[in-house]
Write an enzyme that holds these catalytic residues in place. Structure first.
Site, short mmCIF file in Angstrom:
data_model
loop_
_atom_site.label_atom_id
_atom_site.label_comp_id
_atom_site.label_asym_id
_atom_site.label_seq_id
_atom_site.Cartn_x
_atom_site.Cartn_y
_atom_site.Cartn_z
N ASP A 6 -11.83 -5.41 9.34
CA ASP A 6 -10.44 -5.86 9.35
C ASP A 6 -9.89 -5.87 10.77
OD1 ASP A 6 -8.15 -6.81 8.15
OD2 ASP A 6 -7.40 -4.86 7.53
N TYR B 109 0.82 -1.21 0.00
CA TYR B 109 0.00 0.00 0.00
C TYR B 109 0.85 1.26 0.00
CZ TYR B 109 1.21 0.44 4.93
OH TYR B 109 1.90 0.58 6.12
#
Length: 364
Positions: free
Chosen positions: A145, A35
């Protein structure tokens, strides 16, 4: 929904390109992944330490960046959710926002593999996580998450804990595409879906992950690798939950009757039967771990037959891989997340750690 949309639109209009070196003194890198990266920096004008999260433009759409930033800002009023600064900008390669710096790292760093945390520390930590999730759910949002890496700590005793990373957070009731792959925190109804199927986002996804997280904290082990029938640990748990006369799986025998009841509510196989996060608060006044002298005998409800019980997969040191010269079904790494858009940060201190093959326990 409307407020978040307005906040995203306003941020997009006011976001500027910034030369990071001119406005920040970078101290060190806190982590990195596909990311982008997270840096610890000091704002030159404010003199404040903060964590700068850099999301690579090549892999992150501006809409996704704005969504994560704005949801994080919206939730940061809660004392159990990571604080946000009113700072969002872009560079040539990255979208960037600033958040509160957690001096002690994340929860994963302090869970002893195959041992777990003490009941007292676990309760102190998980209580704050529960408050954060209850706050989130009351605002019709689902984190999606929940795992130790996304729970930031400010001291090793977990006196101050905050939930973070809202890149996967969605409004309850919306439809999302199934993300390929599974991890131990993924609910069974998602594990069983095809890679291209859509699913309705609801709070029960977080409730399941919260239950798995609690197990990991108290044992230093995963309860299973994947919540699928082919996983022997999950199948054993499934049989136990469906048929109450079945033997309590060995890895669950350390828990008290109250704790087992709590786990049954959190980890109900049917999503609609899972409890709300707020329902666990009652159990904090109860004992969760039994004394060794009081634990169920290994042959409980086994009709005296000899059976082989493989010990549950353990939590490896972060950054390490489970290696085995004899087995192909190695234990999963806690830092592996296939249902997150971000690759987890490798922990430098344990980069060379590894696990041996899964031991076999013979129970009579």
């Amino acid at each position: 929904m409307e407020m978040l949309d307005e906040l995203q639109q306003l941020t997009a209009k006011t976001m500027e390109k910034v030369d990071v070196a001119k406005q920040y003194d970078t101290i060190r890198e806190l982590g990195k992944g596909t990311y982008g990266r997270v840096d610890l920096a000091i704002h030159k004008v404010r003199g404040t330490k903060m964590a700068l999260k850099f999301l690579r433009k090549k892999t992150t759409k501006q809409k996704s960046f704005l969504q994560e930033y704005c949801i994080s800002r919206y939730l940061s009023a809660c004392p159990y959710i990571i604080g946000m600064y009113d700072i969002a900008f872009e560079t040539e390669e990255y979208y960037v926002f600033a958040q509160e710096y957690a001096v002690a790292g994340d929860l994963f760093d302090i869970i002893p593999p195959q041992v777990g945390l003490s009941e007292h520390t676990t309760k102190r930590c998980i209580y704050q996580v529960a408050l954060a999730l209850d706050y989130l759910h009351n605002r019709k949002l689902v984190h999606r998450d929940i795992k130790p890496e996304n729970i930031l700590i400010f001291d090793k005793e977990c006196r101050k804990v905050k939930l973070s990373d809202f890149g996967m957070t969605r409004i309850a009731g919306t439809t999302e595409k199934r993300v390929s792959g599974t991890i131990p925190y993924t609910a069974p109804e998602l594990c069983e879906m095809s890679k291209h199927s859509g699913f309705l986002v609801n709070h029960s996804i977080d409730v399941w992950a919260f239950g798995v997280l609690l197990f990991c904290m108290m044992t230093g082990n995963f309860p299973w690798e994947k919540a699928l029938h082919l996983d022997s640990f999950y199948y054993e748990f499934l049989q136990w939950q469906r048929y109450k006369s079945a033997a309590i799986p060995s890895q669950w025998r350390r828990f008290s009757p109250h704790a087992l009841k709590m786990f049954s509510k959190l980890l109900s196989i049917e999503p609609e039967k899972r409890c709300a996060i707020k329902d666990v608060f009652w159990y904090f006044g109860k004992t969760w771990l039994v004394n060794k002298d009081d634990s169920p005998t290994p042959d409980a409800k086994t009709n005296g037959d000899v059976f082989v019980q493989i010990k549950p997969p353990s939590l490896p040191f972060s950054g390490g891989e489970a290696l085995s010269s004899n087995k192909t079904d190695t234990s999963p790494s806690l830092s592996f997340s296939s249902c997150s858009s971000y690759e987890d940060v490798p922990k430098e201190n344990n980069a060379n750690a590894m696990l041996g093959s899964t031991p076999i326990e013979i129970c009579v």
